[in-house]
Design an enzyme around this catalytic site. Structure first.
Site, PDB file in Angstrom:
ATOM      1  N   HIS A  89      13.604 -20.883 -29.648  1.00  0.00           N
ATOM      2  CA  HIS A  89      13.279 -21.053 -31.071  1.00  0.00           C
ATOM      3  C   HIS A  89      13.422 -22.511 -31.459  1.00  0.00           C
ATOM      4  CE1 HIS A  89      12.673 -20.176 -35.244  1.00  0.00           C
ATOM      5  NE2 HIS A  89      13.801 -20.791 -35.553  1.00  0.00           N
ATOM      6  N   SER A  90      12.426 -23.030 -32.185  1.00  0.00           N
ATOM      7  CA  SER A  90      12.425 -24.404 -32.690  1.00  0.00           C
ATOM      8  C   SER A  90      12.581 -25.381 -31.518  1.00  0.00           C
ATOM      9  CB  SER A  90      13.521 -24.556 -33.755  1.00  0.00           C
ATOM     10  OG  SER A  90      13.326 -25.717 -34.528  1.00  0.00           O
ATOM     11  N   MET A  91      13.583 -26.258 -31.523  1.00  0.00           N
ATOM     12  CA  MET A  91      13.768 -27.154 -30.391  1.00  0.00           C
ATOM     13  C   MET A  91      13.856 -26.365 -29.082  1.00  0.00           C
ATOM     14  SD  MET A  91      16.866 -29.813 -29.454  1.00  0.00           S
ATOM     15  CE  MET A  91      17.844 -28.591 -28.572  1.00  0.00           C
TER      16      MET A  91
END
Length: 247
Positions: A89-91
């Protein structure tokens, strides 16, 4: 197998698949504890613990996504006796993508990559949050709903979280990989329709990064849409495992 990098909250020794979960900027392995519990015993969940947080607080953060992926592949190779499915998720989606690239170079083909809440690696990130003041970083946390009220209200906890968050932002702000060869494994992109940092059109461009199948699922919500749609996200993972295992 013991590793400072891997948390196995609910071991599932009979599971046919290992699900490797990569946290967001400032996040820790414990973020995936509920997912681990829900997926056991059908998947053996390995949650990644980056240095510089929780029990690894004294270790320096790694401020470069490719370097972080290099370290992680070395840790994950011993776990490739069973197929790996990657979720970030995300980074964490960028880290998972770079790990998938390296696994394929080692002859290990993942069952797939779930890229959540992040624009495609071919797009340059135009944010410079690692240069923000502490007050601006806290405002960012509130805007993204990435930390609960307890952390935001506790100066001691904030003091522990902010260095890792800033380091992670430095890593993701500088990350850009337009020349990577497409993965040979499927990609599933997940995003929130009101995510302020991952526009839907930019997330859809993950399709460029695989020569296999691509699917995108849009959920109502912002950057942390998966907190409000945890069961739906779990169903997506289970369905992907069912489909790829049947091939």
């Amino acid at each position: 197998m013991r590793s400072a990098w891997i948390r196995r909250f609910h071991p599932a020794p009979e599971a046919a698949v290992r699900l490797v979960c990569f946290p967001h900027a400032g996040g820790a392995a414990t973020y995936y504890h509920p997912l681990s519990q829900a997926m056991s015993p059908h998947a053996d969940v390995l949650a990644i613990q980056y240095p510089g947080r929780q029990d690894r607080l004294a270790e320096p953060c790694i401020e470069d996504i490719p370097t972080l992926a290099d370290r992680l592949v070395a840790e994950l190779i011993p776990w490739t006796d069973r197929p790996l499915l990657l979720f970030g998720h995300s980074m964490g989606a960028a880290v998972a993508f770079e790990v998938a690239l390296r696994l394929e170079r080692h002859g290990v083909l993942p069952l797939g990559l779930f890229a959540s809440g992040l624009r495609a690696p071919s797009l340059r990130r135009d944010r410079r949050m690692h240069l923000a003041t502490d007050a601006e970083l806290i405002a960012e946390l509130k805007n993204l709903n990435a930390a609960n009220a307890t952390v935001l209200a506790d100066e001691t906890l904030l003091g522990m979280v902010l260095p890792a968050l800033r380091s992670d932002y430095r890593a993701i702000d500088r990350y850009h990989n337009p020349s990577a060869l497409p993965l040979r494994c499927p990609i599933v992109a997940l995003t929130g329709d009101a995510d302020p940092v991952a526009d839907t059109a930019d997330v859809e461009l993950w399709a460029r990064h695989t020569s296999a199948s691509f699917r995108m699922r849009i959920f109502p919500g912002g950057h942390f849409f998966l907190d409000d749609h945890a069961e739906a996200v779990r169903r997506e993972i289970r369905e992907h495992i069912r489909v790829v295992s049947a091939r």
